[in-house]
Design a protein around this motif. Structure first.
Motif, short mmCIF file in Angstrom:
data_model
loop_
_atom_site.label_atom_id
_atom_site.label_comp_id
_atom_site.label_asym_id
_atom_site.label_seq_id
_atom_site.Cartn_x
_atom_site.Cartn_y
_atom_site.Cartn_z
N GLN A 104 0.86 -1.18 0.00
CA GLN A 104 0.00 0.00 0.00
C GLN A 104 0.90 1.24 0.00
N LEU A 105 0.50 2.23 -0.76
CA LEU A 105 1.28 3.47 -0.89
C LEU A 105 0.41 4.64 -0.47
N VAL A 106 0.94 5.48 0.42
CA VAL A 106 0.19 6.64 0.89
C VAL A 106 1.02 7.90 0.66
N GLU A 107 0.49 8.80 -0.17
CA GLU A 107 1.17 10.05 -0.47
C GLU A 107 0.75 11.14 0.51
N SER A 108 1.63 12.11 0.69
CA SER A 108 1.31 13.30 1.49
C SER A 108 2.18 14.45 1.00
N GLY A 109 1.81 15.66 1.40
CA GLY A 109 2.63 16.83 1.10
C GLY A 109 2.10 17.73 0.01
N GLY A 110 1.01 17.35 -0.63
CA GLY A 110 0.44 18.20 -1.65
C GLY A 110 -0.20 19.45 -1.05
N GLY A 111 -0.61 20.36 -1.92
CA GLY A 111 -1.26 21.57 -1.44
C GLY A 111 -1.29 22.65 -2.49
N LEU A 112 -1.61 23.85 -2.05
CA LEU A 112 -1.69 25.02 -2.91
C LEU A 112 -0.46 25.89 -2.68
N VAL A 113 0.21 26.27 -3.76
CA VAL A 113 1.41 27.08 -3.65
C VAL A 113 1.45 28.07 -4.81
N GLN A 114 2.08 29.20 -4.59
CA GLN A 114 2.23 30.18 -5.67
C GLN A 114 3.36 29.78 -6.60
N ALA A 115 3.28 30.24 -7.81
CA ALA A 115 4.34 29.99 -8.78
C ALA A 115 5.68 30.46 -8.22
N GLY A 116 6.70 29.64 -8.43
CA GLY A 116 8.01 29.94 -7.88
C GLY A 116 8.26 29.31 -6.52
N SER B 223 5.80 13.18 -0.13
CA SER B 223 6.30 11.94 0.47
C SER B 223 5.37 10.80 0.12
N CYS B 224 5.94 9.61 0.06
CA CYS B 224 5.16 8.40 -0.19
C CYS B 224 5.64 7.34 0.78
N ALA B 225 4.75 6.88 1.63
CA ALA B 225 5.10 5.89 2.65
C ALA B 225 4.48 4.55 2.29
N PRO B 226 5.31 3.56 1.96
CA PRO B 226 4.78 2.23 1.66
C PRO B 226 4.54 1.44 2.94
N SER B 227 3.62 0.48 2.84
CA SER B 227 3.41 -0.46 3.93
C SER B 227 3.08 -1.81 3.31
N GLY B 228 3.16 -2.84 4.12
CA GLY B 228 2.93 -4.19 3.61
C GLY B 228 4.24 -4.85 3.24
N SER B 229 4.30 -5.51 2.11
CA SER B 229 5.48 -6.27 1.68
C SER B 229 6.52 -5.36 1.04
N ASN C 190 16.03 3.89 1.59
CA ASN C 190 15.91 2.47 1.26
C ASN C 190 15.48 1.58 2.41
N ALA C 191 15.77 1.95 3.65
CA ALA C 191 15.42 1.08 4.77
C ALA C 191 13.91 0.83 4.82
N LYS C 192 13.13 1.88 4.54
CA LYS C 192 11.68 1.74 4.56
C LYS C 192 11.06 1.99 3.19
N ASN C 193 11.93 2.20 2.20
CA ASN C 193 11.46 2.50 0.84
C ASN C 193 10.55 3.72 0.78
N THR C 194 10.76 4.66 1.68
CA THR C 194 10.00 5.90 1.63
C THR C 194 10.50 6.73 0.45
N LEU C 195 9.57 7.27 -0.31
CA LEU C 195 9.89 8.01 -1.53
C LEU C 195 9.57 9.48 -1.34
N TYR D 167 8.10 -7.22 -6.97
CA TYR D 167 8.32 -8.58 -7.47
C TYR D 167 8.14 -9.53 -6.30
N TYR D 168 7.13 -10.37 -6.39
CA TYR D 168 6.83 -11.28 -5.29
C TYR D 168 6.15 -12.51 -5.84
N ALA D 169 6.57 -13.66 -5.36
CA ALA D 169 5.98 -14.93 -5.81
C ALA D 169 6.02 -15.05 -7.33
#
Length: 119
Positions: free
Chosen positions: A3-15, A21-27, A73-78, A100-102
């Motif tokens: 499972q992948l959960v993104e965060s950090g989006g929002g509204l910002v001005q140009a410039g 961030s993307c936090a994986p969980s599971g395998s 890499n320890a938690k594969n957080t992106l 890649y699994y099974a």
């Protein structure tokens, strides 16, 4: 199963800047390449940046020099550091992980996080 959960989006001005961030969980041990894609309203989902398990990166021409993809890499957080944002960067940003699994390759997607850049 990953499972992948993104965060950090929002509204910002140009410039301005945002950091996604993307936090994986599971395998998470099964994760290989990861990346960010974005989809603007009425458009297809396009590649923004990818990173292999070895750290090799690839960027869309439109974001080169402004965005930086990285992973812990320890938690594969992106992460995606986005600087000098432009209105055309607006869209829903999706985290992606190839696993890649099974003896099976699988594409995994997060639910997306909205980024809106105002002019």
């Amino acid at each position: 199963q990953v499972q992948l959960v993104e965060s950090g989006g929002g509204l910002v001005q140009a410039g301005g800047s945002l950091r996604l961030s993307c936090a994986p969980s599971g395998s998470i041990f099964s994760i290989n390449d990861m990346g960010w894609y974005r989809q603007a309203p009425g458009e297809q989902r396009d590649l923004v940046a990818t990173i292999t398990s070895g750290g090799s990166t690839k960027y869309a021409d439109s974001v080169k020099g402004r965005f930086t993809i990285s992973r812990e890499n320890a938690k594969n957080t992106l992460y995606l550091q986005m600087n000098s944002l432009k209105p055309e960067d607006t869209g829903v940003y999706y985290c992606y992980a190839k696993t890649y699994y099974a003896l099976t390759w699988k594409d995994n997607w997060g639910q997306g996080t909205q980024v809106t850049v105002s002019s």
